[in-house]
Design a protein around this motif. Structure first.
Motif, PDB file in Angstrom:
ATOM      1  N   GLY A  93     111.757 -24.307 -22.621  1.00 25.05           N
ATOM      2  CA  GLY A  93     111.966 -24.437 -21.189  1.00 25.05           C
ATOM      3  C   GLY A  93     110.937 -25.358 -20.568  1.00 25.05           C
ATOM      4  N   PHE A  94     111.218 -25.773 -19.338  1.00 24.20           N
ATOM      5  CA  PHE A  94     110.368 -26.749 -18.659  1.00 24.20           C
ATOM      6  C   PHE A  94     108.964 -26.215 -18.393  1.00 24.20           C
ATOM      7  N   ILE A  95     108.868 -24.998 -17.887  1.00 29.39           N
ATOM      8  CA  ILE A  95     107.561 -24.472 -17.480  1.00 29.39           C
ATOM      9  C   ILE A  95     106.624 -24.335 -18.677  1.00 29.39           C
ATOM     10  N   LEU A  96     107.088 -23.687 -19.749  1.00 29.94           N
ATOM     11  CA  LEU A  96     106.217 -23.483 -20.915  1.00 29.94           C
ATOM     12  C   LEU A  96     105.878 -24.787 -21.636  1.00 29.94           C
ATOM     13  N   SER A  97     106.872 -25.662 -21.798  1.00 31.16           N
ATOM     14  CA  SER A  97     106.587 -26.924 -22.491  1.00 31.16           C
ATOM     15  C   SER A  97     105.667 -27.802 -21.653  1.00 31.16           C
ATOM     16  N   THR A  98     105.823 -27.779 -20.322  1.00 36.39           N
ATOM     17  CA  THR A  98     104.930 -28.547 -19.455  1.00 36.39           C
ATOM     18  C   THR A  98     103.523 -27.962 -19.487  1.00 36.39           C
ATOM     19  N   LEU A  99     103.424 -26.645 -19.486  1.00 36.47           N
ATOM     20  CA  LEU A  99     102.115 -25.991 -19.605  1.00 36.47           C
ATOM     21  C   LEU A  99     101.404 -26.482 -20.864  1.00 36.47           C
ATOM     22  N   LEU A 100     102.101 -26.475 -21.993  1.00 40.38           N
ATOM     23  CA  LEU A 100     101.490 -26.894 -23.256  1.00 40.38           C
ATOM     24  C   LEU A 100     101.131 -28.379 -23.262  1.00 40.38           C
ATOM     25  N   ALA A 121      99.890 -24.912 -16.295  1.00 40.25           N
ATOM     26  CA  ALA A 121     100.746 -23.848 -15.759  1.00 40.25           C
ATOM     27  C   ALA A 121     101.122 -24.135 -14.309  1.00 40.25           C
ATOM     28  N   VAL A 122     100.136 -24.513 -13.508  1.00 46.74           N
ATOM     29  CA  VAL A 122     100.403 -24.818 -12.097  1.00 46.74           C
ATOM     30  C   VAL A 122     101.347 -26.007 -11.984  1.00 46.74           C
ATOM     31  N   ALA A 123     101.117 -27.053 -12.771  1.00 45.42           N
ATOM     32  CA  ALA A 123     101.982 -28.235 -12.735  1.00 45.42           C
ATOM     33  C   ALA A 123     103.412 -27.868 -13.120  1.00 45.42           C
ATOM     34  N   GLY A 124     103.572 -27.102 -14.181  1.00 47.62           N
ATOM     35  CA  GLY A 124     104.906 -26.705 -14.622  1.00 47.62           C
ATOM     36  C   GLY A 124     105.644 -25.892 -13.585  1.00 47.62           C
ATOM     37  N   ILE A 125     104.963 -24.924 -12.978  1.00 45.06           N
ATOM     38  CA  ILE A 125     105.602 -24.060 -11.982  1.00 45.06           C
ATOM     39  C   ILE A 125     105.937 -24.840 -10.712  1.00 45.06           C
ATOM     40  N   VAL A 126     104.981 -25.629 -10.216  1.00 47.43           N
ATOM     41  CA  VAL A 126     105.210 -26.372  -8.972  1.00 47.43           C
ATOM     42  C   VAL A 126     106.344 -27.384  -9.131  1.00 47.43           C
ATOM     43  N   VAL A 127     106.338 -28.147 -10.208  1.00 46.77           N
ATOM     44  CA  VAL A 127     107.396 -29.150 -10.413  1.00 46.77           C
ATOM     45  C   VAL A 127     108.742 -28.454 -10.616  1.00 46.77           C
ATOM     46  N   PHE A 128     108.745 -27.327 -11.340  1.00 45.68           N
ATOM     47  CA  PHE A 128     109.988 -26.582 -11.536  1.00 45.68           C
ATOM     48  C   PHE A 128     110.544 -26.116 -10.192  1.00 45.68           C
ATOM     49  N   LEU A 129     109.695 -25.568  -9.345  1.00 39.87           N
ATOM     50  CA  LEU A 129     110.142 -25.096  -8.034  1.00 39.87           C
ATOM     51  C   LEU A 129     110.653 -26.243  -7.167  1.00 39.87           C
ATOM     52  N   ALA A 134     113.944 -27.561  -3.924  1.00 47.59           N
ATOM     53  CA  ALA A 134     113.929 -28.650  -2.941  1.00 47.59           C
ATOM     54  C   ALA A 134     114.951 -29.729  -3.291  1.00 47.59           C
ATOM     55  N   LEU A 135     115.052 -30.089  -4.572  1.00 47.53           N
ATOM     56  CA  LEU A 135     115.967 -31.152  -4.994  1.00 47.53           C
ATOM     57  C   LEU A 135     117.294 -30.610  -5.513  1.00 47.53           C
ATOM     58  N   ASP A 136     117.379 -29.313  -5.718  1.00 45.29           N
ATOM     59  CA  ASP A 136     118.589 -28.649  -6.222  1.00 45.29           C
ATOM     60  C   ASP A 136     119.035 -29.230  -7.571  1.00 45.29           C
ATOM     61  N   LEU A 137     118.060 -29.560  -8.416  1.00 42.12           N
ATOM     62  CA  LEU A 137     118.327 -30.036  -9.771  1.00 42.12           C
ATOM     63  C   LEU A 137     117.750 -29.011 -10.738  1.00 42.12           C
ATOM     64  N   SER A 138     118.575 -28.483 -11.611  1.00 46.48           N
ATOM     65  CA  SER A 138     118.099 -27.427 -12.495  1.00 46.48           C
ATOM     66  C   SER A 138     117.376 -28.008 -13.705  1.00 46.48           C
ATOM     67  N   LEU A 139     116.317 -27.320 -14.083  1.00 42.55           N
ATOM     68  CA  LEU A 139     115.560 -27.649 -15.280  1.00 42.55           C
ATOM     69  C   LEU A 139     115.692 -26.471 -16.234  1.00 42.55           C
ATOM     70  N   LEU A 141     115.061 -23.289 -18.434  1.00 44.83           N
ATOM     71  CA  LEU A 141     114.074 -22.200 -18.414  1.00 44.83           C
ATOM     72  C   LEU A 141     113.670 -21.781 -19.827  1.00 44.83           C
ATOM     73  N   GLY A 142     114.528 -21.997 -20.813  1.00 48.40           N
ATOM     74  CA  GLY A 142     114.207 -21.656 -22.197  1.00 48.40           C
ATOM     75  C   GLY A 142     113.868 -20.199 -22.359  1.00 48.40           C
ATOM     76  N   LEU A 143     112.689 -19.912 -22.883  1.00 45.57           N
ATOM     77  CA  LEU A 143     112.248 -18.539 -23.128  1.00 45.57           C
ATOM     78  C   LEU A 143     112.105 -17.725 -21.848  1.00 45.57           C
ATOM     79  N   LEU A 144     111.975 -18.407 -20.720  1.00 48.23           N
ATOM     80  CA  LEU A 144     111.812 -17.709 -19.441  1.00 48.23           C
ATOM     81  C   LEU A 144     113.142 -17.531 -18.710  1.00 48.23           C
ATOM     82  N   SER A 145     114.261 -17.589 -19.440  1.00 48.00           N
ATOM     83  CA  SER A 145     115.577 -17.515 -18.797  1.00 48.00           C
ATOM     84  C   SER A 145     115.823 -16.169 -18.119  1.00 48.00           C
ATOM     85  N   PHE A 146     115.021 -15.158 -18.457  1.00 49.25           N
ATOM     86  CA  PHE A 146     115.155 -13.863 -17.771  1.00 49.25           C
ATOM     87  C   PHE A 146     114.758 -13.970 -16.303  1.00 49.25           C
ATOM     88  N   LEU A 147     114.062 -15.062 -15.907  1.00 52.82           N
ATOM     89  CA  LEU A 147     113.677 -15.264 -14.516  1.00 52.82           C
ATOM     90  C   LEU A 147     114.792 -15.872 -13.672  1.00 52.82           C
TER      91      LEU A 147
END
Length: 150
Positions: A93-100, A121-129, A134-139, A141-147
Motif C-alpha cells: 500500500g501507499f502509506i507503508l511503502s512510502t514510509l519505508l 510515516a507523516v509523508a505517507g499519511i499526509v500525501v495519502f489523505l 482533496a483530489l478524490d484519487l484513490s491510492l 492501501l495494501g496491508l492497511l485495507s482494513f482502514l
C-alpha cells in the motif's frame, strides 16, 4: 565532461518515453477523456522529466564529473530504494511503502532512524489523505485495507 550530462539526458529521455507510454495503460476515467484521472499526474511528471532531460542534452554543465565516491554509492542506493518502492506499492500500500522509502532515503541522508521513519510515516499519511480526500484519487492501501471507509 559535458558528455556525462548528455548521456544522462538521453537515458532520462528514454525513461520519460517509457513512463509516458505507461500512462496510456491507465483505464479511461469515468467522466470521459476530458476529466482528470489517475494518469494526469504521471503525465505531468513525464513532461517535466522530458523537458529537464532536453535541457541537460542542450546545455550540459561544463564542470560535471560522475561521482564515483561515496556519493555515487548513495545514488545507486537511492535508485534501488525507488525500484523497491514501486514493487511494494501495490502489496504493502501507499502509506507503508512510502514510509519505508522516504524513511530509508532520509536515513541515508543523515537523519536518525527514528526521525527518518517518522518523516516517512507523516509523508505517507499526509500525501495519502490529500490524494484520497482533496483530489478524490484513490491510492492503494495494501496491508492497511482494513482502514478503508465504505
Amino acid at each position: 565532461m559535458t558528455f556525462n550530462d548528455r548521456i544522462f539526458g538521453v537515458l532520462m529521455i528514454a525513461l520519460a518515453v517509457a513512463y509516458g507510454w505507461g500512462t496510456t495503460l491507465f483505464p479511461e476515467p469515468f467522466g470521459g477523456a476530458e476529466s482528470v484521472g489517475p494518469e494526469t499526474f504521471p503525465r505531468l511528471l513525464t513532461v517535466v522529466l522530458a523537458l529537464s532531460s532536453l535541457y541537460l542534452i542542450v546545455r550540459p554543465d561544463p564542470d560535471n564529473a560522475w561521482p564515483w565516491s561515496r556519493t555515487g554509492v548513495e545514488l545507486i542506493i537511492a535508485v534501488v530504494v525507488l525500484v523497491f518502492y514501486t514493487m511494494l506499492l501495490q502489496p504493502l500500500g501507499f502509506i507503508l511503502s512510502t514510509l519505508l522509502a522516504v524513511g530509508t532515503l532520509c536515513w541515508r541522508m543523515g537523519a536518525t532512524p527514528v526521525k527518518a521513519y517518522l518523516t516517512g510515516a507523516v509523508a505517507g499519511i499526509v500525501v495519502f489523505l490529500i490524494f484520497n480526500f482533496a483530489l478524490d484519487l484513490s491510492l492503494p492501501l495494501g496491508l492497511l485495507s482494513f482502514l478503508e471507509v465504505s
